[in-house]
Design a protein around this motif. Structure first.
Motif, mmCIF file in Angstrom:
data_model
loop_
_atom_site.group_PDB
_atom_site.id
_atom_site.type_symbol
_atom_site.label_atom_id
_atom_site.label_comp_id
_atom_site.label_asym_id
_atom_site.label_seq_id
_atom_site.Cartn_x
_atom_site.Cartn_y
_atom_site.Cartn_z
ATOM 1 N N PRO A 40 30.958 8.650 60.506
ATOM 2 C CA PRO A 40 32.202 9.348 60.156
ATOM 3 C C PRO A 40 32.207 9.829 58.711
ATOM 4 C CG PRO A 40 32.686 7.389 61.427
ATOM 5 C CD PRO A 40 31.222 7.338 61.125
ATOM 6 N N SER A 41 32.554 11.084 58.537
ATOM 7 C CA SER A 41 32.688 11.708 57.216
ATOM 8 C C SER A 41 31.382 11.729 56.422
ATOM 9 C CB SER A 41 33.770 10.997 56.390
ATOM 10 O OG SER A 41 35.004 11.072 57.059
ATOM 11 N N GLN A 42 30.252 11.717 57.099
ATOM 12 C CA GLN A 42 28.963 11.800 56.430
ATOM 13 C C GLN A 42 28.099 12.884 57.063
ATOM 14 O OE1 GLN A 42 26.845 8.182 55.664
ATOM 15 N NE2 GLN A 42 28.708 6.953 55.514
ATOM 16 N N GLY A 43 27.024 13.231 56.381
ATOM 17 C CA GLY A 43 26.063 14.156 56.954
ATOM 18 C C GLY A 43 25.177 13.456 57.966
ATOM 19 N N PRO A 44 24.559 14.216 58.850
ATOM 20 C CA PRO A 44 23.627 13.601 59.801
ATOM 21 C C PRO A 44 22.501 12.878 59.077
ATOM 22 C CG PRO A 44 24.132 15.860 60.445
ATOM 23 C CD PRO A 44 24.696 15.662 59.070
ATOM 24 N N GLU A 45 21.994 11.822 59.716
ATOM 25 C CA GLU A 45 20.845 11.124 59.160
ATOM 26 C C GLU A 45 19.812 10.883 60.248
ATOM 27 O OE1 GLU A 45 21.530 7.183 57.662
ATOM 28 O OE2 GLU A 45 22.749 6.574 59.393
ATOM 29 N N TYR A 46 18.575 10.958 59.846
ATOM 30 C CA TYR A 46 17.459 10.759 60.770
ATOM 31 C C TYR A 46 17.440 9.321 61.274
ATOM 32 C CZ TYR A 46 12.577 9.807 62.030
ATOM 33 O OH TYR A 46 11.444 9.397 62.662
ATOM 34 N N VAL A 47 17.162 9.162 62.556
ATOM 35 C CA VAL A 47 17.046 7.813 63.114
ATOM 36 C C VAL A 47 15.599 7.523 63.501
ATOM 37 C CG1 VAL A 47 17.771 6.247 64.943
ATOM 38 C CG2 VAL A 47 19.422 7.877 63.974
ATOM 39 N N ILE A 48 15.028 8.371 64.343
ATOM 40 C CA ILE A 48 13.696 8.099 64.855
ATOM 41 C C ILE A 48 13.173 9.334 65.573
ATOM 42 C CG2 ILE A 48 14.396 7.270 67.155
ATOM 43 C CD1 ILE A 48 12.479 4.857 66.712
ATOM 44 N N ILE B 5 22.151 16.484 46.961
ATOM 45 C CA ILE B 5 23.431 16.437 46.254
ATOM 46 C C ILE B 5 24.197 17.731 46.503
ATOM 47 C CG2 ILE B 5 24.534 16.266 43.997
ATOM 48 C CD1 ILE B 5 22.049 14.705 43.069
ATOM 49 N N GLN B 6 25.455 17.591 46.868
ATOM 50 C CA GLN B 6 26.301 18.756 47.099
ATOM 51 C C GLN B 6 27.558 18.663 46.231
ATOM 52 O OE1 GLN B 6 25.789 18.646 51.836
ATOM 53 N NE2 GLN B 6 26.792 20.521 51.096
ATOM 54 N N SER B 7 28.007 19.825 45.793
ATOM 55 C CA SER B 7 29.264 19.866 45.060
ATOM 56 C C SER B 7 29.968 21.186 45.337
ATOM 57 C CB SER B 7 29.014 19.719 43.552
ATOM 58 O OG SER B 7 28.277 20.823 43.058
ATOM 59 N N PRO B 8 31.292 21.213 45.291
ATOM 60 C CA PRO B 8 32.146 20.031 45.229
ATOM 61 C C PRO B 8 32.154 19.295 46.565
ATOM 62 C CG PRO B 8 33.472 21.974 45.611
ATOM 63 C CD PRO B 8 32.061 22.462 45.455
ATOM 64 N N ARG B 9 32.713 18.135 46.612
ATOM 65 C CA ARG B 9 32.827 17.401 47.875
ATOM 66 C C ARG B 9 34.006 17.915 48.699
ATOM 67 N NH1 ARG B 9 30.621 12.526 48.571
ATOM 68 N NH2 ARG B 9 31.265 12.965 50.720
ATOM 69 N N HIS B 10 35.014 18.380 48.001
ATOM 70 C CA HIS B 10 36.197 18.940 48.666
ATOM 71 C C HIS B 10 36.612 20.201 47.925
ATOM 72 C CE1 HIS B 10 36.877 15.203 50.979
ATOM 73 N NE2 HIS B 10 36.458 14.614 49.885
ATOM 74 N N GLU B 11 37.039 21.192 48.690
ATOM 75 C CA GLU B 11 37.492 22.447 48.084
ATOM 76 C C GLU B 11 38.660 22.974 48.892
ATOM 77 O OE1 GLU B 11 35.911 24.127 45.411
ATOM 78 O OE2 GLU B 11 37.461 25.663 45.439
ATOM 79 N N VAL B 12 39.756 23.228 48.197
ATOM 80 C CA VAL B 12 40.914 23.853 48.831
ATOM 81 C C VAL B 12 41.159 25.159 48.102
ATOM 82 C CG1 VAL B 12 43.346 23.662 49.434
ATOM 83 C CG2 VAL B 12 41.898 21.606 49.409
ATOM 84 N N GLY B 99 7.484 21.394 60.188
ATOM 85 C CA GLY B 99 6.842 20.994 61.427
ATOM 86 C C GLY B 99 7.723 20.134 62.306
ATOM 87 N N GLY B 100 7.315 20.034 63.565
ATOM 88 C CA GLY B 100 8.136 19.341 64.545
ATOM 89 C C GLY B 100 8.341 17.867 64.268
ATOM 90 N N ALA B 101 7.482 17.264 63.450
ATOM 91 C CA ALA B 101 7.633 15.845 63.143
ATOM 92 C C ALA B 101 8.371 15.622 61.830
ATOM 93 C CB ALA B 101 6.268 15.178 63.095
ATOM 94 N N GLU B 102 8.765 16.690 61.170
ATOM 95 C CA GLU B 102 9.386 16.542 59.859
ATOM 96 C C GLU B 102 10.832 16.088 59.954
ATOM 97 O OE1 GLU B 102 6.082 17.021 57.849
ATOM 98 O OE2 GLU B 102 8.014 16.760 56.855
ATOM 99 N N THR B 103 11.253 15.347 58.955
ATOM 100 C CA THR B 103 12.622 14.858 58.869
ATOM 101 C C THR B 103 13.422 15.731 57.925
ATOM 102 O OG1 THR B 103 11.940 12.579 59.285
ATOM 103 C CG2 THR B 103 14.055 12.901 58.175
ATOM 104 N N GLN B 104 14.648 16.044 58.331
ATOM 105 C CA GLN B 104 15.563 16.723 57.426
ATOM 106 C C GLN B 104 16.518 15.697 56.838
ATOM 107 O OE1 GLN B 104 17.580 20.259 58.769
ATOM 108 N NE2 GLN B 104 15.706 21.150 59.599
ATOM 109 N N TYR B 105 16.771 15.842 55.552
ATOM 110 C CA TYR B 105 17.673 14.945 54.844
ATOM 111 C C TYR B 105 18.924 15.731 54.472
ATOM 112 C CZ TYR B 105 13.527 12.047 54.536
ATOM 113 O OH TYR B 105 12.419 11.298 54.851
ATOM 114 N N PHE B 106 20.054 15.212 54.908
ATOM 115 C CA PHE B 106 21.313 15.916 54.721
ATOM 116 C C PHE B 106 22.088 15.368 53.529
ATOM 117 C CE2 PHE B 106 21.969 18.611 58.490
ATOM 118 C CZ PHE B 106 20.873 18.239 59.245
ATOM 119 N N GLY B 107 22.829 16.272 52.905
ATOM 120 C CA GLY B 107 23.761 15.864 51.878
ATOM 121 C C GLY B 107 25.063 15.387 52.487
ATOM 122 N N PRO B 108 26.010 14.971 51.651
ATOM 123 C CA PRO B 108 27.276 14.429 52.145
ATOM 124 C C PRO B 108 28.248 15.488 52.634
ATOM 125 C CG PRO B 108 27.264 14.453 49.776
ATOM 126 C CD PRO B 108 25.903 14.883 50.188
#
Lengths: 112, 115
Positions: A40-48, B5-12, B99-108
């Motif tokens: 909740p309220s977070q970005g997706p994260e890799y699991v496996i 890292i993302q900014s801002p976290r909230h924007e109105v 590639g198909g095995a690569e992991t994506q890392y997401f910000g908040p």
């Protein structure tokens, strides 16, 4: 892109194992099976992720059917922190891969 | 590593205003992605970059949206002019390769509300 089918929601009791299914009957031989989750309220994260063999990591296990048309994400002992939306995604193994295409996922609720 | 890292976290903001969302990817990652998440459409890819060059912008909804990556450690997503239907959570993600095995890392994410 090959499609995946997941149940809309599942419920589990805390401290019990959870098996989250995913059907992907049109999977190709070059598709990896990825799982991500979104708390909740977070970005997706890799699991496996896996290709043909079952996989284990510190977060979960991935069981892949022999014909690869389905897979199951296993959380061995669900905690309240595991309540999230779980996404099953197929990605081509080529170096240029495929983009991550998120479906609706499975909402996992964990009861204390 | 601090992660994405993302900014801002909230924007109105009010309709018609310009909105700029910012992202710093994980150091050393060659790929950067911008996603948008709404209740109606779920999580959808808007655009992605490879080594600062836009590769696929087919998900960008319309000309009001633009994205840039002036260097390997910074990207912006701009909406001008903003509209209420742009209200959503915008995520930035990065990965080493594609590639198909690569992991994506997401910000908040950045929660945008356009009034």
């Amino acid at each position: 892109d090959a499609k995946t089918t997941q149940p809309n929601s599942m419920e589990s009791n805390e401290e019990e194992p959870v098996h989250l299914p995913c059907n992907h009957s049109t999977i190709s031989g070059t598709d990896y099976i990825h799982w991500y989750r979104q708390l909740p309220s977070q970005g997706p994260e890799y699991v496996i992720h896996g290709l043909t063999s079952n996989v284990n990591n510190r977060m979960a296990s991935l069981a892949i059917a022999e014909d690869r048309k389905s897979s199951t994400l296993i959380l061995h002992r669900a905690t309240l922190r595991d309540a999230a939306v779980y996404y099953c995604i197929l990605r081509d193994r080529s170096p240029y891969g495929n983009k991550l295409v998120f479906g609706a996922g499975t909402i996992l609720r964990v009861k204390s | 590593d601090a992660g994405v890292i993302q900014s801002p976290r909230h924007e109105v903001t009010e309709m018609g205003q310009e909105v700029t969302l910012r992202c710093k990817p994980i150091s050393g990652h060659d790929y950067l992605f911008w996603y948008r998440q709404t209740m109606m459409r779920g999580l959808e890819l808007l655009i992605y970059f490879n080594n600062n060059v836009p590769i696929d912008d087919s998900g960008m909804p319309e000309d009001r949206f633009s994205a840039k990556m002036p260097n390997a450690s910074f990207s912006t997503l701009k909406i001008q002019p903003s509209e209420p239907r742009d209200s959503a959570v915008y995520f930035c993600a990065s990965s080493l390769k594609l590639g198909g095995a690569e992991t994506q890392y997401f910000g908040p994410g950045t929660r945008l509300l356009v009034l």
